[in-house]
Scaffold this motif. Structure first.
Motif, PDB file in Angstrom:
ATOM      1  N   SER A 201       0.823  -1.212   0.000  1.00  0.00           N
ATOM      2  CA  SER A 201       0.000   0.000   0.000  1.00  0.00           C
ATOM      3  C   SER A 201       0.850   1.251   0.000  1.00  0.00           C
ATOM      4  CB  SER A 201      -0.930  -0.004   1.226  1.00  0.00           C
ATOM      5  OG  SER A 201      -1.693   1.181   1.275  1.00  0.00           O
ATOM      6  N   PHE A 202       1.942   1.234   0.799  1.00  0.00           N
ATOM      7  CA  PHE A 202       2.817   2.407   0.888  1.00  0.00           C
ATOM      8  C   PHE A 202       3.474   2.695  -0.457  1.00  0.00           C
ATOM      9  CE2 PHE A 202       7.165   3.969   1.453  1.00  0.00           C
ATOM     10  CZ  PHE A 202       6.888   5.209   2.008  1.00  0.00           C
ATOM     11  N   TYR A 203       4.043   1.667  -1.092  1.00  0.00           N
ATOM     12  CA  TYR A 203       4.754   1.883  -2.355  1.00  0.00           C
ATOM     13  C   TYR A 203       3.805   2.224  -3.494  1.00  0.00           C
ATOM     14  CZ  TYR A 203       9.090   0.316  -0.227  1.00  0.00           C
ATOM     15  OH  TYR A 203      10.200   0.209   0.573  1.00  0.00           O
ATOM     16  N   LEU A 204       2.624   1.640  -3.499  1.00  0.00           N
ATOM     17  CA  LEU A 204       1.643   1.990  -4.521  1.00  0.00           C
ATOM     18  C   LEU A 204       1.189   3.434  -4.373  1.00  0.00           C
ATOM     19  CD1 LEU A 204      -0.605  -1.206  -4.719  1.00  0.00           C
ATOM     20  CD2 LEU A 204       1.142  -0.454  -6.337  1.00  0.00           C
ATOM     21  N   THR A 205       0.971   3.851  -3.134  1.00  0.00           N
ATOM     22  CA  THR A 205       0.596   5.245  -2.889  1.00  0.00           C
ATOM     23  C   THR A 205       1.694   6.194  -3.338  1.00  0.00           C
ATOM     24  OG1 THR A 205      -0.708   4.566  -0.974  1.00  0.00           O
ATOM     25  CG2 THR A 205      -0.136   6.901  -1.129  1.00  0.00           C
ATOM     26  N   LEU A 206       2.948   5.831  -3.056  1.00  0.00           N
ATOM     27  CA  LEU A 206       4.084   6.652  -3.467  1.00  0.00           C
ATOM     28  C   LEU A 206       4.173   6.748  -4.980  1.00  0.00           C
ATOM     29  CD1 LEU A 206       6.598   8.220  -2.513  1.00  0.00           C
ATOM     30  CD2 LEU A 206       7.888   6.084  -2.640  1.00  0.00           C
ATOM     31  N   LEU A 207       3.949   5.616  -5.678  1.00  0.00           N
ATOM     32  CA  LEU A 207       4.020   5.611  -7.133  1.00  0.00           C
ATOM     33  C   LEU A 207       2.927   6.459  -7.740  1.00  0.00           C
ATOM     34  CD1 LEU A 207       5.230   4.483  -9.747  1.00  0.00           C
ATOM     35  CD2 LEU A 207       3.692   2.526  -9.530  1.00  0.00           C
ATOM     36  N   VAL A 208       1.689   6.316  -7.259  1.00  0.00           N
ATOM     37  CA  VAL A 208       0.576   7.097  -7.790  1.00  0.00           C
ATOM     38  C   VAL A 208       0.775   8.577  -7.522  1.00  0.00           C
ATOM     39  CG1 VAL A 208      -1.896   7.541  -7.581  1.00  0.00           C
ATOM     40  CG2 VAL A 208      -1.062   5.195  -7.649  1.00  0.00           C
TER      41      VAL A 208
ATOM     42  N   PHE B 277      -4.749  44.150  -5.673  1.00  0.00           N
ATOM     43  CA  PHE B 277      -4.434  42.863  -6.276  1.00  0.00           C
ATOM     44  C   PHE B 277      -5.160  41.757  -5.519  1.00  0.00           C
ATOM     45  CE2 PHE B 277      -1.317  43.450  -2.950  1.00  0.00           C
ATOM     46  CZ  PHE B 277      -1.221  42.206  -2.354  1.00  0.00           C
ATOM     47  N   ARG B 278      -5.257  40.629  -6.161  1.00  0.00           N
ATOM     48  CA  ARG B 278      -5.829  39.430  -5.548  1.00  0.00           C
ATOM     49  C   ARG B 278      -4.793  38.314  -5.574  1.00  0.00           C
ATOM     50  NH1 ARG B 278     -11.547  38.731  -5.950  1.00  0.00           N
ATOM     51  NH2 ARG B 278     -12.547  40.670  -5.275  1.00  0.00           N
ATOM     52  N   GLU B 279      -4.706  37.570  -4.497  1.00  0.00           N
ATOM     53  CA  GLU B 279      -3.869  36.373  -4.443  1.00  0.00           C
ATOM     54  C   GLU B 279      -4.696  35.168  -4.898  1.00  0.00           C
ATOM     55  OE1 GLU B 279      -2.221  35.830  -0.600  1.00  0.00           O
ATOM     56  OE2 GLU B 279      -0.718  37.425  -0.817  1.00  0.00           O
ATOM     57  N   ILE B 280      -4.123  34.388  -5.790  1.00  0.00           N
ATOM     58  CA  ILE B 280      -4.825  33.232  -6.348  1.00  0.00           C
ATOM     59  C   ILE B 280      -4.057  31.964  -6.020  1.00  0.00           C
ATOM     60  CG2 ILE B 280      -5.698  32.138  -8.452  1.00  0.00           C
ATOM     61  CD1 ILE B 280      -7.119  34.700  -7.843  1.00  0.00           C
ATOM     62  N   GLU B 281      -4.772  30.985  -5.506  1.00  0.00           N
ATOM     63  CA  GLU B 281      -4.236  29.628  -5.347  1.00  0.00           C
ATOM     64  C   GLU B 281      -4.971  28.736  -6.343  1.00  0.00           C
ATOM     65  OE1 GLU B 281      -4.362  28.162  -1.390  1.00  0.00           O
ATOM     66  OE2 GLU B 281      -3.284  29.871  -0.534  1.00  0.00           O
ATOM     67  N   LEU B 282      -4.226  28.156  -7.262  1.00  0.00           N
ATOM     68  CA  LEU B 282      -4.807  27.350  -8.329  1.00  0.00           C
ATOM     69  C   LEU B 282      -4.298  25.916  -8.233  1.00  0.00           C
ATOM     70  CD1 LEU B 282      -6.433  27.144 -10.992  1.00  0.00           C
ATOM     71  CD2 LEU B 282      -4.340  27.813 -12.194  1.00  0.00           C
ATOM     72  N   ASP B 283      -5.236  24.994  -8.199  1.00  0.00           N
ATOM     73  CA  ASP B 283      -4.913  23.567  -8.096  1.00  0.00           C
ATOM     74  C   ASP B 283      -5.638  22.845  -9.227  1.00  0.00           C
ATOM     75  OD1 ASP B 283      -4.228  21.039  -7.395  1.00  0.00           O
ATOM     76  OD2 ASP B 283      -5.440  20.934  -5.586  1.00  0.00           O
ATOM     77  N   ILE B 284      -4.883  22.263 -10.151  1.00  0.00           N
ATOM     78  CA  ILE B 284      -5.465  21.544 -11.293  1.00  0.00           C
ATOM     79  C   ILE B 284      -5.136  20.067 -11.154  1.00  0.00           C
ATOM     80  CG2 ILE B 284      -5.521  21.292 -13.794  1.00  0.00           C
ATOM     81  CD1 ILE B 284      -4.621  24.173 -14.035  1.00  0.00           C
ATOM     82  N   GLU B 285      -6.178  19.252 -11.102  1.00  0.00           N
ATOM     83  CA  GLU B 285      -6.019  17.805 -11.019  1.00  0.00           C
ATOM     84  C   GLU B 285      -6.682  17.175 -12.235  1.00  0.00           C
ATOM     85  OE1 GLU B 285      -7.953  16.899  -7.372  1.00  0.00           O
ATOM     86  OE2 GLU B 285      -6.213  17.365  -6.131  1.00  0.00           O
ATOM     87  N   SER B 286      -6.029  16.203 -12.812  1.00  0.00           N
ATOM     88  CA  SER B 286      -6.589  15.541 -13.984  1.00  0.00           C
ATOM     89  C   SER B 286      -6.379  14.042 -13.890  1.00  0.00           C
ATOM     90  CB  SER B 286      -5.942  16.085 -15.271  1.00  0.00           C
ATOM     91  OG  SER B 286      -4.551  15.865 -15.267  1.00  0.00           O
ATOM     92  N   GLY B 287      -7.254  13.323 -14.571  1.00  0.00           N
ATOM     93  CA  GLY B 287      -7.141  11.875 -14.579  1.00  0.00           C
ATOM     94  C   GLY B 287      -7.472  11.258 -13.239  1.00  0.00           C
ATOM     95  N   SER B 288      -6.676  10.280 -12.835  1.00  0.00           N
ATOM     96  CA  SER B 288      -6.936   9.564 -11.590  1.00  0.00           C
ATOM     97  C   SER B 288      -6.820  10.467 -10.372  1.00  0.00           C
ATOM     98  CB  SER B 288      -5.955   8.391 -11.459  1.00  0.00           C
ATOM     99  OG  SER B 288      -4.612   8.859 -11.458  1.00  0.00           O
TER     100      SER B 288
ATOM    101  N   ALA C 145     -14.367   8.546  -1.385  1.00  0.00           N
ATOM    102  CA  ALA C 145     -15.774   8.222  -1.592  1.00  0.00           C
ATOM    103  C   ALA C 145     -15.924   6.868  -2.283  1.00  0.00           C
ATOM    104  CB  ALA C 145     -16.452   9.310  -2.426  1.00  0.00           C
ATOM    105  N   ILE C 146     -15.041   6.574  -3.236  1.00  0.00           N
ATOM    106  CA  ILE C 146     -15.084   5.284  -3.915  1.00  0.00           C
ATOM    107  C   ILE C 146     -14.795   4.148  -2.940  1.00  0.00           C
ATOM    108  CG2 ILE C 146     -13.958   3.871  -5.679  1.00  0.00           C
ATOM    109  CD1 ILE C 146     -13.495   6.418  -7.274  1.00  0.00           C
TER     110      ILE C 146
ATOM    111  N   GLU D  68      -6.623  -2.799  -2.265  1.00  0.00           N
ATOM    112  CA  GLU D  68      -7.543  -2.874  -3.402  1.00  0.00           C
ATOM    113  C   GLU D  68      -7.766  -1.493  -4.016  1.00  0.00           C
ATOM    114  OE1 GLU D  68     -10.308  -6.676  -2.060  1.00  0.00           O
ATOM    115  OE2 GLU D  68     -10.868  -4.637  -1.453  1.00  0.00           O
ATOM    116  N   LEU D  69      -7.867  -0.499  -3.158  1.00  0.00           N
ATOM    117  CA  LEU D  69      -8.051   0.867  -3.650  1.00  0.00           C
ATOM    118  C   LEU D  69      -6.839   1.333  -4.441  1.00  0.00           C
ATOM    119  CD1 LEU D  69      -9.842   3.445  -3.614  1.00  0.00           C
ATOM    120  CD2 LEU D  69      -8.559   4.160  -1.588  1.00  0.00           C
ATOM    121  N   GLU D  70      -5.639   1.061  -3.920  1.00  0.00           N
ATOM    122  CA  GLU D  70      -4.430   1.471  -4.622  1.00  0.00           C
ATOM    123  C   GLU D  70      -4.271   0.730  -5.948  1.00  0.00           C
ATOM    124  OE1 GLU D  70      -2.835   4.001  -3.705  1.00  0.00           O
ATOM    125  OE2 GLU D  70      -3.919   4.194  -1.820  1.00  0.00           O
TER     126      GLU D  70
END
Length: 216
Positions: A8-15, A117-128, A135-136, A146-148
């Motif tokens: 689980s640890f190594y799979l999490t690290l890889l993902v 001015f405004r400070e913006i924090e932008l986080d873009i996640e894609s795919g998995s 939730a899954i 199993e989840l990993e």
């Protein structure tokens, strides 16, 4: 540490290492309308899920009007929001394999002070990385391993899809190169034929000219 915990640890690290996540923090100065937008570009493949998290400082009515929109290089617009502040979350599925831009502009009010001015924090996640794996796991009652494994499977499928897309692009570029090379060869042949014909005509003309002057 148990064997399952090690997996689980190594799979999490890889993902975590491979998953596509873009996190940025920057400032946008408030200016008059008409100036160039500030855009952040990323790339997704067709059918890939994208989650964009935006956190802005300030508040609505503070003398600034912060707007943003999301559009890809093919003209597909996924979101357009005017005058916002605080946290905003946008989720969409890419219509095609293309680059997309998250663009911001900050407009100063008519009676607002300078140097806003405004400070913006932008986080873009894609795919998995964009899926809610907690939730899954809760819905399907999965074990951590199993989840990993499910995350690794989806990530592998995404990598395979990207490799196929790159292969198609390479084939298309190769076809373009071969077509261009064939056109260049045909053009070169036409130039050689034209030069040979022009040279033969010059020889024929000069021979007749010299004969008419009784030089030959």
């Amino acid at each position: 540490m148990k064997f399952s915990q090690c997996i689980s640890f190594y799979l999490t690290l890889l993902v975590s290492f491979i998953s596509s996540v873009t996190c940025l923090k920057f400032e946008i100065e408030a200016k008059e309308e008409g100036y160039k937008n500030t855009c952040i570009r990323d790339f997704v493949t067709e059918g890939q899920m994208v989650v964009v998290n935006i956190n802005s400082s300030g508040s609505v009515g503070d003398g600034q009007t912060l707007n943003f929109f999301i559009v890809d290089s093919l003209g597909n617009q996924y979101k357009d929001k005017k005058d916002f502040a605080g946290k905003t979350r946008v989720a969409f599925t890419a219509h095609s394999s293309a680059a997309f831009d998250v663009c911001f502009n900050n407009v100063v009010g008519h009676h607002g002070p300078d140097n806003l001015f405004r400070e913006i924090e932008l986080d873009i996640e894609s795919g998995s990385a964009a899926r809610d794996w907690n939730a899954i796991q809760a819905a399907e009652k999965l074990k951590p391993v199993e989840l990993e494994l499910m995350r690794i499977e989806q990530l592998t499928n995404e990598i395979t899809s990207e490799l196929k897309y790159l292969q198609k692009r390479e084939e298309r570029m190769r076809d373009t190169n071969e077509s261009t090379n064939e056109r260049v060869q045909n053009f070169s042949t036409m130039v050689i034929v034209a030069l040979v014909g022009l040279g033969a005509w010059n020889v024929y003309y000069l021979r007749n000219y010299f004969r008419s002057k009784h030089i030959l």
